[in-house]
Design a protein around this motif. Structure first.
Motif, PDB file in Angstrom:
ATOM      1  N   VAL A  72      -2.949   5.803   3.876  1.00 27.78           N
ATOM      2  CA  VAL A  72      -3.073   4.349   4.048  1.00 27.78           C
ATOM      3  C   VAL A  72      -3.862   4.113   5.323  1.00 27.78           C
ATOM      4  O   VAL A  72      -3.547   4.686   6.373  1.00 27.78           O
ATOM      5  N   SER A  98     -10.568  -2.933  -6.129  1.00 26.33           N
ATOM      6  CA  SER A  98      -9.719  -1.828  -6.571  1.00 26.33           C
ATOM      7  C   SER A  98     -10.362  -1.098  -7.732  1.00 26.33           C
ATOM      8  O   SER A  98     -11.153  -1.669  -8.481  1.00 26.33           O
ATOM      9  N   ARG A 128      -6.536  -0.387   3.212  1.00 29.38           N
ATOM     10  CA  ARG A 128      -6.992   0.421   2.070  1.00 29.38           C
ATOM     11  C   ARG A 128      -5.986   1.554   1.826  1.00 29.38           C
ATOM     12  O   ARG A 128      -5.479   2.159   2.779  1.00 29.38           O
ATOM     13  N   ASP A 129      -5.703   1.795   0.532  1.00 29.51           N
ATOM     14  CA  ASP A 129      -4.846   2.927   0.173  1.00 29.51           C
ATOM     15  C   ASP A 129      -5.487   3.677  -0.982  1.00 29.51           C
ATOM     16  O   ASP A 129      -6.322   3.142  -1.700  1.00 29.51           O
ATOM     17  N   ALA A 137       0.831  -1.201   0.000  1.00 29.86           N
ATOM     18  CA  ALA A 137       0.000   0.000   0.000  1.00 29.86           C
ATOM     19  C   ALA A 137       0.866   1.253   0.000  1.00 29.86           C
ATOM     20  O   ALA A 137       0.618   2.206  -0.755  1.00 29.86           O
ATOM     21  N   TYR A 179      -8.058   3.710  -5.771  1.00 31.85           N
ATOM     22  CA  TYR A 179      -7.823   3.047  -4.497  1.00 31.85           C
ATOM     23  C   TYR A 179      -7.639   1.555  -4.702  1.00 31.85           C
ATOM     24  O   TYR A 179      -7.969   1.002  -5.758  1.00 31.85           O
ATOM     25  N   THR A 180      -7.146   0.885  -3.634  1.00 28.65           N
ATOM     26  CA  THR A 180      -7.071  -0.574  -3.545  1.00 28.65           C
ATOM     27  C   THR A 180      -7.426  -0.950  -2.122  1.00 28.65           C
ATOM     28  O   THR A 180      -6.952  -0.318  -1.167  1.00 28.65           O
ATOM     29  N   GLU A 181      -8.244  -2.003  -1.979  1.00 30.44           N
ATOM     30  CA  GLU A 181      -8.687  -2.405  -0.635  1.00 30.44           C
ATOM     31  C   GLU A 181      -8.616  -3.929  -0.523  1.00 30.44           C
ATOM     32  O   GLU A 181      -9.241  -4.662  -1.303  1.00 30.44           O
TER      33      GLU A 181
END
Length: 740
Positions: free
Chosen positions: A643, A710, A659-660, A624, A715-717
């Motif tokens: 983050v 994502s 999550r980021d 992240a 974002y990506t989670e």
């Protein structure tokens, strides 16, 4: 001053005296005129008119506010209130019935003395002194006012002091000492400017009294022929009272007639007679509603002087007669002197010797009453006594200031002694602290040597592990090693990351420790030394861990056993978040991001293998921070890296979310991210085994799930779900565990 020094007058005696004075005022000119037979009938009618004018003066000679104060006097509940009301009633009569003003002031003085009320005594004495001065006894009036001023000051009656200073200035003005009058007027002005009214009635009264004061300052400048200063203060008084219709309903009365007459005097001295005449007529009209005979009398005298200057003898004689009638009825000797002087000049210019002689005698009588040698000597004595008293007060004030300076000097010396003592104690404490810090410095140097040796050992181990890791990766890619061998190769990197991070943290903590030692911060230095010792222990632990992994790799892949134990996931999550962030910053010193731990305080202990789960979290968080770092590098404007790690309890499960707001994962490769050796990082920065190993730890080792969501560029989670049921069996071992 004894009460019997002031005379009481009954209403009948006042009326009798007024009629006699009126007859005397007109007897000389009328007698001379009456000798002409053709004028006898006209003389009779003139007598009737004059008597009508004279007797009409006292019939309405009181302020509209007098009746209100008299009603309040009858209802006053306390003697102190009665004293102040009697003083105010006396003030309402000062422009119309001076004898009544004197009677009420004496009555208030007797009551104030009986109840021992110095504030009331000062206010009543000030009214008595004013009436006496206006009646021509300037020395006695001034002496009385000075005593009133002393009582005002002793009773801290600032408003009463301001009023008395104003009256003293008027007395000096009547004695033609305008410079001394101005001194007292300006002293009064300072006190009036400091007054604060508490209600509308007090506000109206304060405005009226300040208007009178400003007018008298202007009038004094007029008599000194400083017309610009005079006009300034008269205009200022006019602006102050303009728009206040309730000034007539105060004990001081409406100062508008006085101000208008003052402006007329200024224009008369400036030879602008038409303007002067206009202001004089406005002054007479303004004095009628308040029955202000004093203003009317003085305005008549000013009109007579104006017409004399313009050689209009009939008009001059008419207004001089009006002034004389009122002045003699009220015993206002200054006006009697002015009017008789004008009438003597008028009849002399008309060639009427008998009338001239009569008015010259009246003028001389008034002048003797005001300025006789005896009165002047008394007035001089009072002025000298007042100056001596002022000098005495100033001398006492100077002695007091000297004592204050002496006490201040002694106090300063005492403070200096205390400061010297404090400085000496501080130096002693610093010496002791310095000795202690020297001891700490020796310890720090010893720890520094130990740390340097451990760092060298760790660097050597790191180099060996890096070589082995490279070989493992290449072998895995070339020979398609099994899942377990790949996991072991990746596990080597985790303790090395810990070692690298802690080594960097140790260096920074050592720098902080040096700064604390140099800055003489004993407590911070001790705390930093303790933290450094703990960090060294962690470096030692993870160094042993790295050695254990290397040893396990050399002994080929073999199964290991991991035991689940109750673990505080919140603490584990925070620790991993911190380590991942510090690891990223160790590679990129300019990197900054917002670390947001959103942890469920009710989560409690969860049964997991903390080492394995920590590796999963650390791997996700490291990825992240890498994502937000890359996005920050590519899009630096307006972007805030963030983050976030969350923990939540869901019935019989526990959820962990990482999550980021970084680059996101493209949809085309999202299905491959959990495959071994798959990576989107540049060559040399990733092995592609982190997410694969994490997936196995969660699913196979803990019986949970790991999913990803994502959106590219946003974002990506990663969401991890773990069962939260008590289990007695061990987790499926994925990596060999070696403990010292």
């Amino acid at each position: 001053m004894a009460d019997n020094q002031y005379l009481d007058y009954s209403a009948a005696r006042r009326m009798k005296r007024f009629v006699l004075c009126s007859l005397l005022a007109y007897s000389a000119p009328v007698a001379a005129w009456y000798r002409v037979p053709s004028r006898r009938w006209a003389a009779c009618w003139a007598w009737v008119g004059l008597l009508a004018i004279g007797t009409s003066v006292p019939a309405q000679a009181q302020s509209p506010y007098t009746a209100t104060l008299q009603r309040a006097l009858r209802q006053a509940p306390a003697d102190t209130s009665r004293v102040l009301l009697l003083a105010d009633i006396s003030t309402t009569f000062r422009y119309s019935l001076p004898d009544s003003a004197l009677w009420y002031a004496q009555r208030g003085l007797r009551l104030a003395r009986r109840i021992k009320y110095p504030k009331g005594q000062g206010r009543c004495l000030a009214r008595i002194g004013y009436v006496l001065a206006e009646k021509g006894n300037l020395p006695l009036g001034l002496r009385t006012e000075l005593r009133a001023l002393q009582l005002n000051q002793n009773s801290h009656d600032r408003l009463g002091e301001a009023r008395t200073l104003l009256l003293i200035g008027l007395s000096y003005s009547n004695s033609t000492d305008y410079m001394q009058a101005l001194r007292y007027f300006h002293r009064a002005k300072k006190l009036y400017d400091a007054q604060v009214s508490v209600n509308e009635q007090d506000t109206q009264l304060l405005i009226a009294e300040k208007g009178v004061l400003l007018h008298n300052i202007g009038a004094s400048y007029t008599m000194r022929n400083q017309l610009d200063s005079a006009r300034y203060f008269e205009q200022k008084a006019l602006q102050l009272i303009r728009g206040h219709a309730g000034l007539a309903q105060t004990s001081s009365g409406n100062p508008l007639p006085l101000v208008l007459r003052g402006l007329g005097l200024i224009y008369a001295r400036a030879n602008r007679d038409d303007l002067a005449l206009r202001y004089y007529r406005r002054s007479v009209a303004a004095a009628l509603p308040d029955n202000n005979l004093r203003a009317t009398c003085r305005t008549y005298n000013a009109l007579a002087e104006l017409f004399w200057k313009r050689h209009q003898l009939d008009s001059c004689r008419y207004y001089a007669h009006q002034t004389l009638a009122i002045g003699r009825a009220k015993s206002w000797m200054v006006e009697v002197l002015g009017a008789s002087t004008l009438l003597a000049q008028v009849f002399e210019a008309s060639g009427k010797a008998d009338s001239t002689l009569a008015y010259v005698q009246l003028m001389q009588t008034a002048k003797d009453s005001l300025y006789s040698p005896r009165r002047m000597r008394e007035l001089t004595a009072v002025s000298i006594a007042e100056q001596q008293q002022r000098l005495k007060v100033e001398a006492e004030g100077e002695r007091f200031r000297r004592r204050v300076r002496l006490y201040a000097l002694l106090s300063g010396l005492g403070v200096l002694l205390l400061l010297a003592l404090g400085l000496w104690l501080t130096v002693r404490r610093k010496q002791r602290t310095n000795r202690h810090l020297q001891t700490l410095n020796r310890r720090v140097n010893q720890q520094k040597k130990t740390l340097t040796k451990q760092r060298d050992d760790l660097s050597k181990a790191l180099a060996e592990v890096t070589t082995m890791q490279t070989q493992l990766i290449q072998s895995a890619k070339m020979a398609s090693l099994g899942e377990l061998a790949a996991g072991i190769a990746h596990e080597i990197q985790n303790p090395l990351n810990f070692v690298t991070n802690f080594a960097e943290v140790s260096r920074e903590m050592l720098d902080d420790l040096k700064a604390d030692v140099v800055a003489d911060r004993k407590e911070e230095a001790l705390s930093a030394a303790d933290d450094l010792s703990q960090t060294l222990q962690k470096i030692k632990h993870h160094g042993h861990r790295a050695a254990s992994i290397v040893k396990g790799m050399l002994g080929h892949s073999r199964a290991s056993s991991g035991v689940r134990e109750p673990t505080d996931l919140n603490t584990l999550a925070e620790e991993c978040l911190r380590l991942a962030y510090e690891g990223r910053r160790a590679k990129d010193k300019g990197f900054h991001a917002a670390c947001v731990p959103d942890l469920d305080p009710a989560l409690g202990l969860v049964t997991v293998v903390p080492q394995d789960l920590g590796r999963v979290l650390l791997n996700l968080l490291t990825n992240a921070f890498y994502a937000v770092s890359e996005k920050s590098r590519r899009h630096p404007q307006g972007y805030q890296p963030e983050v976030k790690i969350c923990t939540r309890r869901q019935s019989k499960q526990v959820e962990i979310v990482v999550r980021d707001n970084g680059l996101g994962i493209p949809e085309a490769v999202r299905a491959k991210i959990f495959q071994p050796f798959f990576t989107t990082k540049p060559t040399g920065e990733g092995t592609g085994l982190g997410l694969s190993l994490s997936y196995d730890i969660i699913t196979k080792g803990h019986g949970g799930t790991i999913t990803v969501e994502s959106r590219e560029g946003e974002y990506t989670e990663f969401a991890i779900l773990l069962p939260n049921e008590p289990e007695s069996h061990s987790a499926t071992p994925l990596v060999d565990k070696v403990y010292d």
